[in-house]
Design a protein around this motif. Structure first.
Motif, PDB file in Angstrom:
ATOM      1  N   VAL A 326       0.865  -1.112   0.052  1.00 12.92           N
ATOM      2  CA  VAL A 326       0.214  -0.266  -0.056  1.00 12.92           C
ATOM      3  C   VAL A 326       0.947   1.246   0.051  1.00 12.92           C
ATOM      4  O   VAL A 326       0.345   2.372  -0.542  1.00 12.92           O
ATOM      5  N   VAL A 327       1.900   1.081   0.716  1.00 13.84           N
ATOM      6  CA  VAL A 327       2.940   2.180   0.843  1.00 13.84           C
ATOM      7  C   VAL A 327       3.773   2.351  -0.487  1.00 13.84           C
ATOM      8  O   VAL A 327       3.625   3.503  -1.022  1.00 13.84           O
ATOM      9  N   SER A 328       4.111   1.334  -0.805  1.00 11.52           N
ATOM     10  CA  SER A 328       5.156   1.555  -1.942  1.00 11.52           C
ATOM     11  C   SER A 328       4.460   1.495  -3.548  1.00 11.52           C
ATOM     12  O   SER A 328       4.918   2.279  -4.533  1.00 11.52           O
ATOM     13  N   ASP A 329       3.199   0.865  -3.647  1.00 14.86           N
ATOM     14  CA  ASP A 329       2.431   0.724  -4.819  1.00 14.86           C
ATOM     15  C   ASP A 329       0.950   0.518  -4.781  1.00 14.86           C
ATOM     16  O   ASP A 329       0.678  -0.377  -4.685  1.00 14.86           O
ATOM     17  N   PRO A 330       0.601   1.797  -4.287  1.00 18.00           N
ATOM     18  CA  PRO A 330      -1.075   1.972  -4.050  1.00 18.00           C
ATOM     19  C   PRO A 330      -1.913   1.372  -5.080  1.00 18.00           C
ATOM     20  O   PRO A 330      -3.047   1.104  -4.823  1.00 18.00           O
ATOM     21  N   HIS A 331      -1.519   1.291  -6.479  1.00 19.71           N
ATOM     22  CA  HIS A 331      -2.206   0.873  -7.322  1.00 19.71           C
ATOM     23  C   HIS A 331      -2.053  -0.480  -8.092  1.00 19.71           C
ATOM     24  O   HIS A 331      -2.486  -0.911  -8.846  1.00 19.71           O
ATOM     25  N   ALA A 332      -1.332  -1.124  -7.288  1.00 19.45           N
ATOM     26  CA  ALA A 332      -1.275  -2.650  -7.614  1.00 19.45           C
ATOM     27  C   ALA A 332      -2.665  -3.237  -7.329  1.00 19.45           C
ATOM     28  O   ALA A 332      -3.535  -3.055  -6.720  1.00 19.45           O
ATOM     29  N   LEU A 333      -2.756  -4.475  -8.111  1.00 19.44           N
ATOM     30  CA  LEU A 333      -3.938  -5.030  -8.183  1.00 19.44           C
ATOM     31  C   LEU A 333      -4.570  -5.507  -6.770  1.00 19.44           C
ATOM     32  O   LEU A 333      -5.659  -5.296  -6.540  1.00 19.44           O
ATOM     33  N   ILE A 334      -3.590  -6.041  -6.065  1.00 21.07           N
ATOM     34  CA  ILE A 334      -4.064  -6.605  -4.541  1.00 21.07           C
ATOM     35  C   ILE A 334      -4.697  -5.436  -3.648  1.00 21.07           C
ATOM     36  O   ILE A 334      -5.582  -5.659  -3.044  1.00 21.07           O
ATOM     37  N   VAL A 335      -3.926  -4.364  -3.992  1.00 23.12           N
ATOM     38  CA  VAL A 335      -4.195  -3.111  -3.457  1.00 23.12           C
ATOM     39  C   VAL A 335      -5.565  -2.544  -3.609  1.00 23.12           C
ATOM     40  O   VAL A 335      -6.502  -2.253  -2.925  1.00 23.12           O
ATOM     41  N   PHE A 341     -12.991  -3.918  -1.943  1.00 25.18           N
ATOM     42  CA  PHE A 341     -13.767  -5.225  -1.272  1.00 25.18           C
ATOM     43  C   PHE A 341     -14.564  -4.631  -0.072  1.00 25.18           C
ATOM     44  O   PHE A 341     -13.618  -4.076   0.554  1.00 25.18           O
ATOM     45  N   PRO A 342     -15.766  -4.706   0.413  1.00 25.09           N
ATOM     46  CA  PRO A 342     -16.642  -4.055   1.145  1.00 25.09           C
ATOM     47  C   PRO A 342     -15.692  -4.265   2.654  1.00 25.09           C
ATOM     48  O   PRO A 342     -15.281  -3.337   3.577  1.00 25.09           O
ATOM     49  N   TYR A 343     -15.346  -5.536   2.855  1.00 27.25           N
ATOM     50  CA  TYR A 343     -14.771  -5.691   4.272  1.00 27.25           C
ATOM     51  C   TYR A 343     -13.301  -5.603   4.708  1.00 27.25           C
ATOM     52  O   TYR A 343     -12.962  -5.756   5.564  1.00 27.25           O
ATOM     53  N   SER A 344     -12.749  -5.381   3.449  1.00 26.40           N
ATOM     54  CA  SER A 344     -11.207  -4.870   3.547  1.00 26.40           C
ATOM     55  C   SER A 344     -11.092  -3.302   3.248  1.00 26.40           C
ATOM     56  O   SER A 344     -10.032  -2.821   3.355  1.00 26.40           O
ATOM     57  N   ALA A 345     -12.217  -2.846   2.830  1.00 27.65           N
ATOM     58  CA  ALA A 345     -12.162  -1.585   2.274  1.00 27.65           C
ATOM     59  C   ALA A 345     -11.820  -0.525   3.496  1.00 27.65           C
ATOM     60  O   ALA A 345     -11.070   0.408   3.143  1.00 27.65           O
TER      61      ALA A 345
END
Length: 407
Positions: A326-335, A341-345
């Motif tokens: 999230v810090v290094s590549d916030p536009h990565a697919l997993i991020v 996704f509602p419950y991780s959003a």
């Protein structure tokens, strides 16, 4: 009448919780432990400080040999050192106890190790030999250079202040991330402290077989809303109790605890980030609490409902495993998946909001998603509680509930 009933539910739930000894034992356990830890650290640091003060005038008597020719004899004498020509004999004197320590400075100090020999004073006190040997060499080098400013520059003793810009304005950097990330901290504290209580709050009435009586005089929506509001009030009380010893320790024992002197006035607060953080917190709280209430309405016992709580906690903490991405590549697919996704959003979006990588469009989508889905889940929770409150022996069938609501 509805408002009166809502106030009655809130008052009853808060009063009932505050009267439980277990609640206060659990709530006070953390601050008591923190208080004990703070007291022990203060006592330990005070004792250490007294020991240092009593020994600051003591000198270490040692011998030294200098193959480099860099050691200043005058400084060495001031440090407590005596130069010797026979290095082997000096080391033998240390071994036999006739000498406290011997420092052997090599011909090329930057490429060869300086050997330190000393009597064993214990794991922690043995370090003073290397410290004195290093200080003597540094002091001698400073004296040879003769220019204090140049010496400081060579040692890297100078300050660098960095100013960065984003969209034409000064960006906050770390200080700009502190304030919005507080919403993430509050979210974790509230969910961890109140999640299980929210899950089991409706089960208490179900297991005590009083829900039928309650529903004859109270609307299920009012009951659920009252429970959520009361838990939020209880959570505020718990957070105040938890924070109190930390504030006391920082305000009155900051020096003894070796805490940094943090200037709050230096914090950079971005109003837009604060508004987004607050909305993400409220939306995430609504979604998770609504889900826990719905799960509590479905399950017949608290034991079975606790399994759902474990799953919800996993969903809350899973995004932290991708925090570095999230810090290094916030536009990565997993991020991106975690963001929408509602419950991780809630966690992912609040983290990205604090770091400044959550754009306005993404913020709007996530906030709308949380509030809409949270409202749907709360409405579903009310329906499940209405039709499942009298089911005492097995899980409530969603198909049956929806069939009844349509009928």
């Amino acid at each position: 009448m509805a408002r009166h009933n809502l106030g009655t539910v809130i008052s009853f739930e808060v009063t009932r919780t505050f009267k439980k000894k277990q609640f206060w034992l659990t709530t006070l356990l953390v601050p008591v432990i923190l208080g004990i830890v703070i007291a022990l650290i203060v006592i330990s640091n005070t004792t250490t400080s007294s020991k240092v003060d009593s020994q600051k005038d003591a000198t270490l008597r040692f011998t030294y040999s200098d193959a480099s020719g860099r050691i200043d004899p005058t400084l060495a004498t001031a440090f407590g050192g005596t130069v010797v020509a026979d290095e082997a004999q000096a080391i033998a004197d240390v071994k036999s106890g006739r000498s406290a320590a011997h420092f052997a400075y090599p011909a090329k100090p930057t490429k060869q190790a300086t050997m330190v020999y000393g009597a064993d004073l214990g794991i922690f006190d043995n370090g003073k030999y290397s410290s004195v040997a290093t200080q003597l060499m540094v002091a001698s080098a400073q004296a040879e250079i003769g220019d204090q400013t140049l010496t400081g520059l060579a040692r890297g003793s100078f300050q660098v202040d960095a100013i960065t810009y984003k969209d034409g304005a000064v960006s906050g950097g770390f200080l700009g991330a502190v304030a919005p990330l507080l919403f993430l901290l509050i979210f974790y504290v509230v969910i961890v402290m109140l999640g299980n209580q929210m899950l089991t709050s409706t089960l208490e009435e179900k297991e005590s077989r009083v829900t039928e009586m309650i529903l004859t005089t109270l609307n299920p929506t009012t009951l659920i809303t009252g429970k959520i509001v009361s838990l939020f009030i209880i959570g505020l009380v718990q957070m105040v109790v938890f924070i109190l010893p930390v504030l006391v320790g920082y305000l009155f024992f900051r020096t003894s605890l070796s805490l940094p002197d943090f200037d709050i006035s230096q914090l950079i607060v971005n109003p837009g980030q604060m508004v987004v953080g607050a909305l993400l917190l409220i939306g995430g709280f609504t979604l998770f609490m609504g889900t826990l209430v719905a799960a509590g309405a479905i399950m017949p016992t608290a034991k079975e409902a606790s399994q759902v709580f474990g799953i919800m906690m996993a969903l809350v903490f899973v995004p932290l495993y991708a925090a570095s991405l999230v810090v290094s590549d916030p536009h990565a697919l997993i991020v991106q998946l975690f963001t929408f996704f509602p419950y991780s959003a809630p966690v992912t979006a609040m983290l990205r909001n604090g770091l400044g990588s959550l754009g306005p469009v993404e913020s709007g989508i996530v906030i709308a998603e949380l509030f809409i889905l949270g409202g749907i889940v709360l409405r579903l929770a009310v329906q499940l509680f209405r039709y499942g409150s009298v089911e005492y022996s097995k899980k409530v069938s969603l198909r049956t509930v929806f069939a009844r609501s349509r009928g």
